[in-house]
Design an enzyme around this catalytic site. Sequence first.
Site: not given
Ligand code: PLP
Length: 361
Positions: A103, A172, A196
């Site tokens: 990511w 993030d 998540k």
């Molecule tokens: C799942 C995830 C993403 C991607 O998320 P999307 O909504 O599918 O773009 C980005 N960063 C982290 C840390 C993730 O776990």
Amino acid sequence: MPERVYNFSPGPATLPYEVLQQAAKDIVNFQDSGIGLIEISHRSKQFMAVIEEAEQLLRELMDIPANYKVLFLQGGASSQFFMIPMNLLGDGKKATYLNTGVWSKKAIKEANQFGQIEIAYSSEEAKFNRVPAPGEYVVADDSEYLYFVSNNTIYGTQFPEMPKSEKMLIADMSSDILSRKLDVSKFGLIFAGAQKNLGPAGVTLVIIREDLLERTPKNVPTMLSYKTHADNGSMFNTPPTFSIYIVAQVLKWLKAQGGVDGMEKINREKAEMLYNAIDSTDYYRGHAEPGSRSMMNVSFNLPTADLEKKFIAEAAAVGLDGLKGHRSIGGCRASIYNAFPREGVVKLVEFMKEFQAKNPA
Ligand SMILES: *Cc1c(COP(=O)(O)O)cnc(C)c1O
């Protein structure tokens, strides 16, 4: 209805059962209006109350200072990989990134289109099995921000403490938002895809310091400018109403669990149980270095790939679903986000003991 299984999926992930039950009713008939939740106008009084409640609860639970905006956007967490540098970095400006997994790598690739990107740390050679300790990287003096991924979903690593820097932090937090205490005032921007730890897919939460809204270059398309969404209360266009509604319900549930403090305590307990099970034998081996272990995603291996396959299949057969690791590192991964019940972890630990006894290496 089938018995509910323990869902260890990394995302979209398990949600509180009571939230799902309430949503099932509201989808058909929202607050006795005779109109279903996903049929009402986003500008109706009823939906306006939902989005306001979601924002208020977030502000309260995360203690978000007044000079921050809360935005509900679309395009997934992945769209933030480009929106951040597009809005906040000008030509020739520099930003520092910590490369701790897929990511962050994707975010670095996008940021390279907009400015000068310095990668101050990378654990890629060790299959991203750790995050850096505070002294292990340097943030350049002329950097606009330090970007990092607080929890690396795929590898099961997490910053035990948030990085500290003179520069503003951008993180993030897609897979660990609201799982532990946080000082929002250290950040310029925090974002998280909802699927998540917050709700269903379809909405991305962005928390941004107000003064940053003025940085966006003129040539940025209207929909991709943070200011557009901040000025319009996330209602410049139709927001993902259903996802925002679920987020509001999840936040209410979280508040009832004792807020972030209560949640953190439960999360620590769940993770500790699982890591203790891993550490108590050579049969299971954790992927993450102990100092970088995630409370949200626990990645581990068994003695052989065949045993891993058998483990995942037999676990699923007894209602422990979604334990397959990410294809990039293989093995097993138990995702135990906020809404994952403690009993499911107890059951997994029991299963691990039984499986080892029946299947010696
Ligand atoms: C799942 C995830 C993403 C991607 O998320 P999307 O909504 O599918 O773009 C980005 N960063 C982290 C840390 C993730 O776990």
